[in-house]
Design a protein around this motif. Structure first.
Motif, PDB file in Angstrom:
ATOM      1  N   CYS A  99      39.471  39.340  44.269  1.00  0.00           N
ATOM      2  CA  CYS A  99      38.054  38.984  44.236  1.00  0.00           C
ATOM      3  C   CYS A  99      37.486  38.611  45.599  1.00  0.00           C
ATOM      4  CB  CYS A  99      37.831  37.818  43.278  1.00  0.00           C
ATOM      5  SG  CYS A  99      38.525  38.129  41.653  1.00  0.00           S
ATOM      6  N   GLU A 100      38.138  37.647  46.250  1.00  0.00           N
ATOM      7  CA  GLU A 100      37.527  37.026  47.420  1.00  0.00           C
ATOM      8  C   GLU A 100      37.023  38.042  48.451  1.00  0.00           C
ATOM      9  OE1 GLU A 100      38.295  32.654  49.137  1.00  0.00           O
ATOM     10  OE2 GLU A 100      39.833  34.081  49.689  1.00  0.00           O
ATOM     11  N   PRO A 101      37.848  39.046  48.831  1.00  0.00           N
ATOM     12  CA  PRO A 101      37.368  39.977  49.865  1.00  0.00           C
ATOM     13  C   PRO A 101      36.149  40.777  49.424  1.00  0.00           C
ATOM     14  CG  PRO A 101      39.735  40.216  49.464  1.00  0.00           C
ATOM     15  CD  PRO A 101      39.188  39.372  48.375  1.00  0.00           C
ATOM     16  N   ASN A 102      35.937  40.886  48.102  1.00  0.00           N
ATOM     17  CA  ASN A 102      34.812  41.684  47.604  1.00  0.00           C
ATOM     18  C   ASN A 102      33.530  40.887  47.476  1.00  0.00           C
ATOM     19  OD1 ASN A 102      36.362  44.073  47.256  1.00  0.00           O
ATOM     20  ND2 ASN A 102      37.312  43.096  45.491  1.00  0.00           N
ATOM     21  N   LEU A 103      33.634  39.566  47.621  1.00  0.00           N
ATOM     22  CA  LEU A 103      32.451  38.736  47.414  1.00  0.00           C
ATOM     23  C   LEU A 103      31.701  38.614  48.742  1.00  0.00           C
ATOM     24  CD1 LEU A 103      34.135  36.081  45.135  1.00  0.00           C
ATOM     25  CD2 LEU A 103      32.497  37.825  44.439  1.00  0.00           C
ATOM     26  N   ILE A 104      30.827  39.560  48.991  1.00  0.00           N
ATOM     27  CA  ILE A 104      30.080  39.595  50.242  1.00  0.00           C
ATOM     28  C   ILE A 104      28.811  38.752  50.116  1.00  0.00           C
ATOM     29  CG2 ILE A 104      28.910  41.076  51.908  1.00  0.00           C
ATOM     30  CD1 ILE A 104      31.991  41.376  51.790  1.00  0.00           C
ATOM     31  N   GLN A 105      28.023  39.015  49.095  1.00  0.00           N
ATOM     32  CA  GLN A 105      26.820  38.210  48.884  1.00  0.00           C
ATOM     33  C   GLN A 105      27.242  36.817  48.418  1.00  0.00           C
ATOM     34  OE1 GLN A 105      23.862  39.233  49.818  1.00  0.00           O
ATOM     35  NE2 GLN A 105      24.792  41.190  50.411  1.00  0.00           N
ATOM     36  N   PRO A 106      26.463  35.792  48.777  1.00  0.00           N
ATOM     37  CA  PRO A 106      26.850  34.432  48.406  1.00  0.00           C
ATOM     38  C   PRO A 106      27.042  34.298  46.891  1.00  0.00           C
ATOM     39  CG  PRO A 106      24.628  34.500  49.361  1.00  0.00           C
ATOM     40  CD  PRO A 106      25.232  35.839  49.566  1.00  0.00           C
ATOM     41  N   THR A 107      28.187  33.758  46.528  1.00  0.00           N
ATOM     42  CA  THR A 107      28.556  33.677  45.108  1.00  0.00           C
ATOM     43  C   THR A 107      29.245  32.348  44.864  1.00  0.00           C
ATOM     44  OG1 THR A 107      28.979  36.066  45.156  1.00  0.00           O
ATOM     45  CG2 THR A 107      29.854  34.837  43.281  1.00  0.00           C
ATOM     46  N   PHE A 108      28.923  31.729  43.726  1.00  0.00           N
ATOM     47  CA  PHE A 108      29.644  30.519  43.333  1.00  0.00           C
ATOM     48  C   PHE A 108      30.752  30.896  42.365  1.00  0.00           C
ATOM     49  CE2 PHE A 108      25.436  28.480  44.214  1.00  0.00           C
ATOM     50  CZ  PHE A 108      25.866  27.661  45.239  1.00  0.00           C
ATOM     51  N   GLU A 134      46.367  33.298  43.555  1.00  0.00           N
ATOM     52  CA  GLU A 134      46.778  34.493  44.302  1.00  0.00           C
ATOM     53  C   GLU A 134      46.005  35.716  43.832  1.00  0.00           C
ATOM     54  OE1 GLU A 134      49.046  35.118  46.774  1.00  0.00           O
ATOM     55  OE2 GLU A 134      49.317  32.969  47.055  1.00  0.00           O
ATOM     56  N   LEU A 135      45.891  35.823  42.518  1.00  0.00           N
ATOM     57  CA  LEU A 135      45.198  36.954  41.920  1.00  0.00           C
ATOM     58  C   LEU A 135      43.741  36.969  42.378  1.00  0.00           C
ATOM     59  CD1 LEU A 135      46.268  39.099  40.084  1.00  0.00           C
ATOM     60  CD2 LEU A 135      45.726  37.665  38.105  1.00  0.00           C
ATOM     61  N   PHE A 136      43.130  35.790  42.380  1.00  0.00           N
ATOM     62  CA  PHE A 136      41.739  35.683  42.804  1.00  0.00           C
ATOM     63  C   PHE A 136      41.601  36.058  44.278  1.00  0.00           C
ATOM     64  CE2 PHE A 136      38.339  33.209  44.768  1.00  0.00           C
ATOM     65  CZ  PHE A 136      37.260  33.681  44.050  1.00  0.00           C
ATOM     66  N   GLY A 137      42.495  35.512  45.110  1.00  0.00           N
ATOM     67  CA  GLY A 137      42.430  35.781  46.541  1.00  0.00           C
ATOM     68  C   GLY A 137      42.616  37.254  46.844  1.00  0.00           C
ATOM     69  N   GLU A 189      36.066  40.709  36.318  1.00  0.00           N
ATOM     70  CA  GLU A 189      35.113  41.659  36.889  1.00  0.00           C
ATOM     71  C   GLU A 189      35.792  42.602  37.877  1.00  0.00           C
ATOM     72  OE1 GLU A 189      31.266  40.289  37.665  1.00  0.00           O
ATOM     73  OE2 GLU A 189      30.869  41.690  39.313  1.00  0.00           O
ATOM     74  N   TYR A 190      36.733  42.070  38.669  1.00  0.00           N
ATOM     75  CA  TYR A 190      37.308  42.908  39.720  1.00  0.00           C
ATOM     76  C   TYR A 190      38.634  43.559  39.335  1.00  0.00           C
ATOM     77  CZ  TYR A 190      33.597  41.453  42.775  1.00  0.00           C
ATOM     78  OH  TYR A 190      32.353  41.259  43.324  1.00  0.00           O
ATOM     79  N   THR A 191      39.279  43.095  38.250  1.00  0.00           N
ATOM     80  CA  THR A 191      40.523  43.746  37.833  1.00  0.00           C
ATOM     81  C   THR A 191      40.391  44.380  36.450  1.00  0.00           C
ATOM     82  OG1 THR A 191      41.389  41.792  36.703  1.00  0.00           O
ATOM     83  CG2 THR A 191      41.890  42.013  39.065  1.00  0.00           C
ATOM     84  N   GLY A 192      39.363  43.976  35.719  1.00  0.00           N
ATOM     85  CA  GLY A 192      39.213  44.475  34.355  1.00  0.00           C
ATOM     86  C   GLY A 192      40.149  43.802  33.365  1.00  0.00           C
ATOM     87  N   ILE A 193      40.849  42.754  33.834  1.00  0.00           N
ATOM     88  CA  ILE A 193      41.820  42.105  32.944  1.00  0.00           C
ATOM     89  C   ILE A 193      41.369  40.675  32.650  1.00  0.00           C
ATOM     90  CG2 ILE A 193      44.231  41.380  32.710  1.00  0.00           C
ATOM     91  CD1 ILE A 193      44.870  43.580  34.840  1.00  0.00           C
ATOM     92  N   LYS A 209      24.659  34.431  42.662  1.00  0.00           N
ATOM     93  CA  LYS A 209      25.486  34.815  41.527  1.00  0.00           C
ATOM     94  C   LYS A 209      26.470  33.687  41.218  1.00  0.00           C
ATOM     95  CE  LYS A 209      28.074  38.865  40.042  1.00  0.00           C
ATOM     96  NZ  LYS A 209      28.631  40.144  40.472  1.00  0.00           N
ATOM     97  N   ARG A 210      26.704  33.465  39.924  1.00  0.00           N
ATOM     98  CA  ARG A 210      27.678  32.447  39.532  1.00  0.00           C
ATOM     99  C   ARG A 210      28.683  33.059  38.558  1.00  0.00           C
ATOM    100  NH1 ARG A 210      24.045  26.877  38.971  1.00  0.00           N
ATOM    101  NH2 ARG A 210      22.954  27.222  40.957  1.00  0.00           N
ATOM    102  N   LEU A 211      29.957  32.887  38.864  1.00  0.00           N
ATOM    103  CA  LEU A 211      31.022  33.406  38.005  1.00  0.00           C
ATOM    104  C   LEU A 211      32.079  32.325  37.853  1.00  0.00           C
ATOM    105  CD1 LEU A 211      31.744  36.875  39.674  1.00  0.00           C
ATOM    106  CD2 LEU A 211      30.645  36.542  37.464  1.00  0.00           C
ATOM    107  N   THR A 212      32.665  32.231  36.681  1.00  0.00           N
ATOM    108  CA  THR A 212      33.860  31.388  36.608  1.00  0.00           C
ATOM    109  C   THR A 212      34.994  32.174  37.245  1.00  0.00           C
ATOM    110  OG1 THR A 212      34.682  32.250  34.527  1.00  0.00           O
ATOM    111  CG2 THR A 212      33.076  30.454  34.389  1.00  0.00           C
TER     112      THR A 212
END
Length: 593
Positions: free
Chosen positions: A397-406, A391-394, A354-358, A344-347
């Motif tokens: 998002c980060e804890p939810n990215l279990i499958q390898p993601t760019f 900070e927002l990303f950490g 995707e994870y906050t809806g904002i 998966k690739r996300l900016t």
RNA sequence: GAUGCUUUAGCUCAGUUGGUUAGAGCUUCUCACUUUUAAUGAGAAGGCCCUGGGUUCGAGUCCCAGAAGCAUCACCA
């Protein structure tokens, strides 16, 4: 001070020597099979059948090559019953049951070799070699019938004894008295590996992982290189370094925090692709995912960009998973992680949306701060736009990215060595590979505009002046190299320890390092016997002092002579000391009073 | 660095509202036993109860301080 068991083993060592048996012989040991080789050879011929009965017994006493096999390893258990015994041997590959019979070990009238040497002088932990033939017992256990054994090493410390048994109801292995204390396991890794052999498998896999990457990169013609660990300027990452001093040059040197700037110099010099498995050192906190020294492979390829690098990392890590685990699917904790391409690739902005809806892509600093605080993130005035996004990303998002993601396209302020994005202002051409909620790789299109690079360094200097201890230092020689011209280059750093944790399903970085950094062991202060003798205490009274917990001369000096005198009388009786009781004046003299 | 949990025999662990001499299994030692497998049976040894203070007639147990380990958080990869 030795424990009873340690004293015992030392006495056995002496006893062996008195009998003319060298407990530490020098000769090479001849071994015909590893234990796993033997087991594999008989894999289809042994074991219980499904009806609960036993396979017919095997006996290779006269059938080559199994009539004469030689094994060597460590004794891990005894089951002695009179004139016959079973023992458990462990070598590098596995465990094998040995059968010793008195009249075969010692065929003549003299049964010493069995009764004394085998039964009394051997212990769990000793290393021996045996010669004999392969057979199975009535219970179907593949065993070696020992004709002759040789002691290779008398072990002087008792090993924690771990027992393993197969539960007949469930068929699962149950372990008793496991050696589990993490402190002892990490401090004495050798003991950990002896009694928990599965620990060795982790490091075999780690080695496979490194080899897999090396093959991948070498196979594509990239050059494996070595660059300085001692660096006059630490660069290439944002981290606090270890510093040291070189005496002849009388200069400060740093242990490297990254090798990035040196590898780029090599690209300037004309190589198309270089890589290095680098031990890096960072003087920062330690926890489950951080050790002060850690390994990453960094590699740089000329005429490529970060998009190419994403494809390459994907392909490489997929291959690593297949080489190490045999499949692209790896079980990690409660998750199954699938490294199969494409990932998966996300900016970064897409991930946050995707994870906050904002959608934060167009927000200013105040807007970002509001969003962050709404999620319970502590903010302060020093945090700029990019820091808030990070900070927002950490957090989200980060804890939810279990499958390898760019995750791609980071804010420019966080990435002083990265080329500005070809089409998105304020961003850079950077990606991180996230897996199991943690970063495993960090890559970018390398900044090769020397003027831009100088400005970014100067920005870092301003951060350093404001007290940022992790800000990068300005490296003049690196800038000079860039001024000669570096081709467009893609570069990456991939954490070997982190990847090893995932590939071997270990929860802590300490479990994929043989010798993780630990606080120094607390050593009890103990004076030597010579110190006590010098203080006037005769040798025969030393055990009494020990028993009374007077372990240093300093303690002896502080002891009250009267109490000491009284206690010595008691100890004399208890420890059955033959020497005459010293008089009060003598005892007073010991205490220096 | 912060918070929480843990620390008792060589190993894994019990230990009651604070109350005689701190227990178990394995290991070790002695003895019996020729196909066992956590071998079994009989007997024995083995403790600075993490350290230092305090409360109490009495502390493994309660209080304070410290050390080490683990977990979570912060920084970082």
């Amino acid at each position: 001070m030795l424990s009873e068991q340690e004293i015992n083993r030392r006495q056995k060592r002496d006893e062996l020597m008195r009998m003319g048996i060298d407990p530490y012989p020098a000769q090479e040991v001849s071994v015909t099979h590893t234990i796993t080789q033997l087991r594999d050879a008989f894999a289809d011929k042994t074991g219980k059948d499904t009806q609960g009965g036993y396979e017919p017994q095997l006996n290779f006493s006269e059938q080559a090559p199994y009539d004469h096999v030689a094994l060597a390893g460590r004794l891990m258990g005894f089951r002695i019953m009179g004139s016959a015994s079973f023992a458990e041997m462990q070598d590098a590959t596995g465990r094998m049951q040995l059968y010793f019979r008195r009249d075969d070990i010692a065929p003549g009238d003299d049964k010493t070799l069995y009764n004394t040497v085998f039964k009394k002088l051997l212990d769990i932990g000793d290393i021996i070699s045996v010669e004999g033939y392969v057979f199975t017992t009535q219970t179907g256990e593949l065993s070696v019938y020992v004709r002759q054994f040789t002691i290779l090493n008398k072990s002087l410390r008792p090993l924690p004894v771990v027992k393993e048994v197969v539960n007949e109801q469930t068929g699962e292995k149950e372990v008793y008295d496991a050696f589990t204390d993490p402190e002892q396991r990490y401090r004495q890794r050798y003991v950990d590996m002896i009694v928990n052999p599965q620990v060795r498998d982790v490091f075999v896999k780690r080695s496979k992982l490194v080899n897999s990457i090396r093959q991948f990169l070498s196979g594509r013609g990239y050059l494996e290189v070595e660059t300085p660990i001692l660096q006059p300027i630490h660069g290439g990452a944002a981290a606090r370094p270890f510093s040291t001093h070189h005496n002849s040059l009388d200069m400060k040197l740093f242990l490297r925090i990254a090798n990035e700037l040196y590898l780029k110099r090599l690209i300037v010099g004309g190589y198309d692709g270089v890589f290095e498995f680098a031990k890096d050192f960072r003087n920062e906190g330690m926890d489950r995912t951080h050790n002060p020294e850690f390994t990453q492979v960094e590699f740089y390829v000329a005429y490529k960009d970060y998009l190419w690098m994403m494809d390459t990392i994907e392909e490489m890590v997929e291959k690593v998973a297949i080489d190490v685990a045999g499949t692209t699917k790896v079980t990690v904790g409660e998750n199954i992680i699938d490294f199969k391409r494409p990932w998966k690739r996300l900016t970064m902005f897409e991930a946050i949306q995707e994870y906050t809806g904002i959608d934060v892509s167009a927000m200013d600093e105040a807007g970002l701060r509001t969003v962050a605080e709404a999620r319970g993130i502590k903010t302060d005035a020093s945090m700029g736009k990019s820091k808030l996004i990070d900070e927002l990303f950490g957090d989200a998002c980060e804890p939810n990215l279990i499958q390898p993601t760019f995750i791609t396209d980071y804010p420019v302020e966080m990435s002083p060595l990265t080329k500005k994005h070809r089409s998105k202002p304020g961003l850079v051409e950077r990606f991180e590979a996230i897996c199991n909620g943690k970063e495993i790789a960090n890559a970018y299109s390398e900044l090769n505009d020397p003027i831009d690079q100088r400005e970014r360094f100067e920005e870092q200097l301003r951060l350093a002046e404001r007290g940022d201890e992790e800000a990068m230092a300005l490296d003049d020689d690196f800038l000079r190299a860039l001024e000669y011209g570096m081709p467009p280059t893609a570069g990456v750093g991939l954490g070997i320890d982190r990847l090893a944790m995932i590939m071997t399903n270990q929860p802590s970085i300490q479990d994929v390092l043989f010798f993780p950094q630990m606080r120094p062991e607390k050593k009890a202060d103990v004076s030597t016997d010579a110190d006590f003798l010098a203080a006037g205490v005769p040798a025969e009274w030393l055990p009494a002092l020990q028993k009374m917990n007077i372990l240093t001369v300093a303690q002896l000096r502080e002891a009250s002579p009267n109490k000491l005198f009284n206690d010595l009388g008691g100890m004399r009786k208890k420890l059955k000391i033959d020497a005459p009781m010293p008089d009060m004046e003598t005892v007073r003299h010991w205490t220096g009073k």
